[in-house]
Design a protein around this motif. Structure first.
Motif, short mmCIF file in Angstrom:
data_model
loop_
_atom_site.label_atom_id
_atom_site.label_comp_id
_atom_site.label_asym_id
_atom_site.label_seq_id
_atom_site.Cartn_x
_atom_site.Cartn_y
_atom_site.Cartn_z
N ARG A 22 0.83 -1.21 0.00
CA ARG A 22 0.00 0.00 0.00
C ARG A 22 0.86 1.25 0.00
N TYR A 23 1.89 1.28 0.84
CA TYR A 23 2.72 2.48 0.95
C TYR A 23 3.54 2.71 -0.32
N VAL A 24 4.09 1.66 -0.89
CA VAL A 24 4.93 1.82 -2.08
C VAL A 24 4.10 2.21 -3.30
N VAL A 38 2.36 8.91 -0.64
CA VAL A 38 3.69 8.75 -0.06
C VAL A 38 4.71 9.33 -1.04
N SER A 39 5.61 10.15 -0.51
CA SER A 39 6.59 10.80 -1.37
C SER A 39 7.59 9.79 -1.94
N TRP A 94 10.66 -1.42 10.27
CA TRP A 94 10.96 0.01 10.46
C TRP A 94 10.14 0.86 9.50
N PHE A 95 10.07 0.45 8.23
CA PHE A 95 9.37 1.23 7.22
C PHE A 95 7.88 1.30 7.50
N THR A 96 7.25 0.18 7.83
CA THR A 96 5.80 0.21 8.09
C THR A 96 5.47 1.03 9.33
N ARG A 99 3.05 6.20 11.03
CA ARG A 99 3.06 7.43 11.82
C ARG A 99 3.05 8.67 10.93
N LYS A 100 3.77 8.62 9.83
CA LYS A 100 3.89 9.78 8.95
C LYS A 100 2.64 9.98 8.08
#
Length: 83
Positions: free
Chosen positions: A21-23, A28-29, A68-70, A75-76
């Motif tokens: 989802r994030y990638v 997400v920048s 760490w990334f998730t 949070r971001k």
């Protein structure tokens, strides 16, 4: 992130889903995406390795970076739904 949680199958599948989802999210920048993808790519192809010929350390480093990334992305970017 605790080792027990990191090594659980349920948590691993959730992390993989959230990373997808994030990638793939446009919210997400690119810098945040590359902050995750480049270190993993470099570690997997780097000729100097902790355990040459065995992917165990590569998998371990990848799991640590995934955790760490998730955590960082949740949070971001709290508005991106994670499960």
């Amino acid at each position: 992130m605790k080792w027990r949680r990191l090594l659980s199958i349920k948590q691993g599948s959730t992390m993989i889903r959230n990373i997808g989802r994030y990638v793939t999210s446009s919210q997400v920048s690119l810098g945040d995406k590359l902050l995750f993808l480049i270190p993993i790519f470099v570690y997997w192809i780097w000729p100097l390795d902790l355990l040459p010929g065995l992917p165990i350390d590569d998998i371990g480093v990848t799991l640590l970076l995934m955790g760490w990334f998730t955590t960082r992305m949740s949070r971001k970017y709290p508005n991106i739904k994670s499960r």
